[in-house]
Design an enzyme around this catalytic site. Structure first.
Site: not given
Ligand code: BG6
Length: 515
Positions: A155, A184-185, A189, A223, A242, A247, A347
């Site tokens: 992304k 999309d990571h 999870k 976050e 973002d 996500h 954030k």
């Molecule tokens: C990313 C965003 O895709 O995901 C970041 O660009 C964000 O801004 C991050 O901090 C959050 O991922 P995770 O796995 O730390 O929750």
């Protein structure tokens, strides 16, 4: 997965000098390698435009593993063997010779292993390079076997609906849909993957999973980190693009989807797209009623001072980019009509906490004198991995007095081994050709469609209701007001660490009083 299931693989990472490669991709590949999940014959080509000494480059990768791998420092002997599979290719992404050289090397590798195996091309690059790299791979016939060759695109997939459509069209002209892995990571999870198992392998919850029994749902990804060094990227993106469009919408889809007809990529993705298509479109008026945006100002997080967003590097001094979003969504489907879904992310909040809270309706049985707290099902994605059910129970004693208690399933108590990182799971999926945990282009477009009215309304009125919140707080108060009359404030997991200042208001309010 049994070792050896994956064919010999030539893995290419474009953007090899970037943070993603060092922090995530190489540690993930190294952990797959040490756990025997990579094929016996594999090679990793790391492509970037900088001229670097290969041994220096590998040293940086090793430091990346030592710092970021879930397993801690790399075993030096294993690393040496793994590192022998890595080769750095200096090359400009826009120049033909980069791809000529890459092709020669891949062919050479395939000649040595005597199998035309899998080719995986990972785009860990700025969005402006996606098309040029994709085109070169296509023109040079580097990625031309649809059963073996795959591209992995990070992304952002476009910056709005039009650009996403354009990018999808561009890629679809060059590759078959099954060759394109939009990553999309969040989908990798462990707990996110477990939600489907929880929902569809346990019949006890499915009959309750609808408007008849559920009052509302909160999906919150808080976050602790600020935008840090990513100001340049973030200032043109913001929290909606973002985090929410990708996500949080993934989480929404998994929570709200109907049971797919089978556990298979297309069926699952069809069910997810349906959720997004049923989200009630925002209007210019509803945006300013149902969406709260905020931007952090200077504050203190975990005892450390944090500068305000506008003071971050590469951020415009008069920036109107949001670092916090809370939104109320309605899904107009038979299952969900009338059940609000509240999404929140921000954030510079007091601590990292990604939690889904499903609040059930009040019990219709009013036979007890005590106030009864409705049941809550709590799915904590990170940092704790946990599923809990809050329910009322009789307080031990001589009288009938009720108290909420929690039934809890905690990974750290149940499983002692360290859990695979999202990127490990997803990279292995790509090598195995399994697209179940990847987004299809129609899902990406449906997600953009939902957020477009919000982006448009904010563009028209850039400063309207952009609320400052102090770094180290849980965001603008207005995001609590958004929950009314369903809840007083956002759900927070109980504080488990003694030194954690974050208040656990929801549960504390119902916790047994001492004395
Ligand atoms: C990313 C965003 O895709 O995901 C970041 O660009 C964000 O801004 C991050 O901090 C959050 O991922 P995770 O796995 O730390 O929750």
């Amino acid at each position: 997965m049994k070792p050896g299931k994956v064919l010999p693989a030539a893995i290419t990472i474009f953007g090899a000098k970037g943070d993603l490669t060092r922090r995530k991709l190489i540690p993930a590949l190294y952990n797959l390698y040490t756990a025997d999940h990579l094929p016996a014959q594999f090679i990793i080509y790391c492509v970037d435009y900088l001229a670097v000494d290969e041994s220096e480059f590998k040293k940086e990768l090793l430091e990346g593993i030592d710092e970021f791998s879930r397993n801690g420092k790399a075993d030096r002997n294993k690393w040496e063997v793994f590192a022998a599979h890595i080769s750095y290719i200096q090359g400009d992404f826009v120049k033909a010779e980069t791809y000529v050289s890459l092709k020669n090397k891949i062919k050479n590798f395939e000649g040595i292993v005597q199998i035309r195996g899998v080719r995986m091309f990972y785009f860990a690059v700025a969005p402006r390079f996606i098309e040029v790299i994709a085109d070169a791979l296509y023109v040079r016939k580097l990625c031309n076997r649809d059963t073996l060759d795959r591209i992995v695109v990070e992304k952002p997939f476009g910056s709005d609906l039009d650009s996403a459509k354009k990018l999808n069209r561009y890629l679809n002209k060059r590759f078959k849909e099954k060759q394109i892995y939009h990553i999309d990571h969040y989908l990798g999870k462990e707990m996110v993957q477990n939600i489907m198992a929880f929902r569809f392998a346990n019949y006890v919850f499915e009959p309750l999973w609808n408007k008849k029994y559920i009052d509302h749902i909160q999906i919150s990804v808080a976050e602790e980190v600020s935008v840090g060094k990513r100001g340049g990227y973030y200032d043109s993106s913001g929290a909606l693009r973002d985090m929410i469009q990708n996500h949080l919408f993934q989480l929404l889809c998994i929570i709200a989807m109907d049971c797919p007809r089978e556990y298979e990529a297309e069926a699952i993705r069809d069910a997810k797209v349906k959720v997004l298509k049923n989200v009630r479109p925002f209007t210019n008026q509803s945006v300013f009623k149902d969406v709260v945006r905020g931007q952090y100002t200077a504050g203190v997080i975990n005892g450390k001072p944090q500068v305000g967003y506008k003071e971050e590097g590469q951020v415009a001094k008069d920036s109107v980019t949001e670092t916090f979003v809370a939104a109320k969504l309605s899904i107009d489907s038979e299952r969900w009509k009338g059940v609000p879904f509240f999404l929140r992310t921000g954030k510079s909040m007091p601590r990292q906490s990604s939690v889904i809270m499903i609040q059930f309706k009040d019990s219709p049985h009013k036979i007890f004198k005590d106030d009864i707290m409705p049941n809550q099902l709590i799915i904590s994605i990170q940092p704790e991995l946990e599923i809990g059910l809050m329910f009322e129970a009789k307080e031990p004693g001589l009288h009938m007095k009720l108290l909420p208690v929690e039934m809890d399933f905690m990974y750290k108590e149940e499983y002692k081994q360290s859990l695979p990182e999202a990127y490990e799971a997803l990279l292995l999926d790509v090598l195995e050709g399994d697209a179940t945990q990847f987004m299809r282009d129609d899902q990406i477009e449906a997600a953009w469609k939902v957020v477009m009215p919000i982006l448009d309304a904010w563009k028209k009125s850039p400063k309207r209701q952009l609320i400052p919140y102090e770094a180290g707080s849980w965001g603008p108060k207005a995001s609590d007001t958004l929950l009314k009359p369903y809840a007083k404030e956002w759900f927070r997991l109980p504080v488990r660490l003694a030194d954690d200042q974050a208040a656990n208001s929801n549960l504390a309010a119902h916790a047994p009083q001492e004395g």
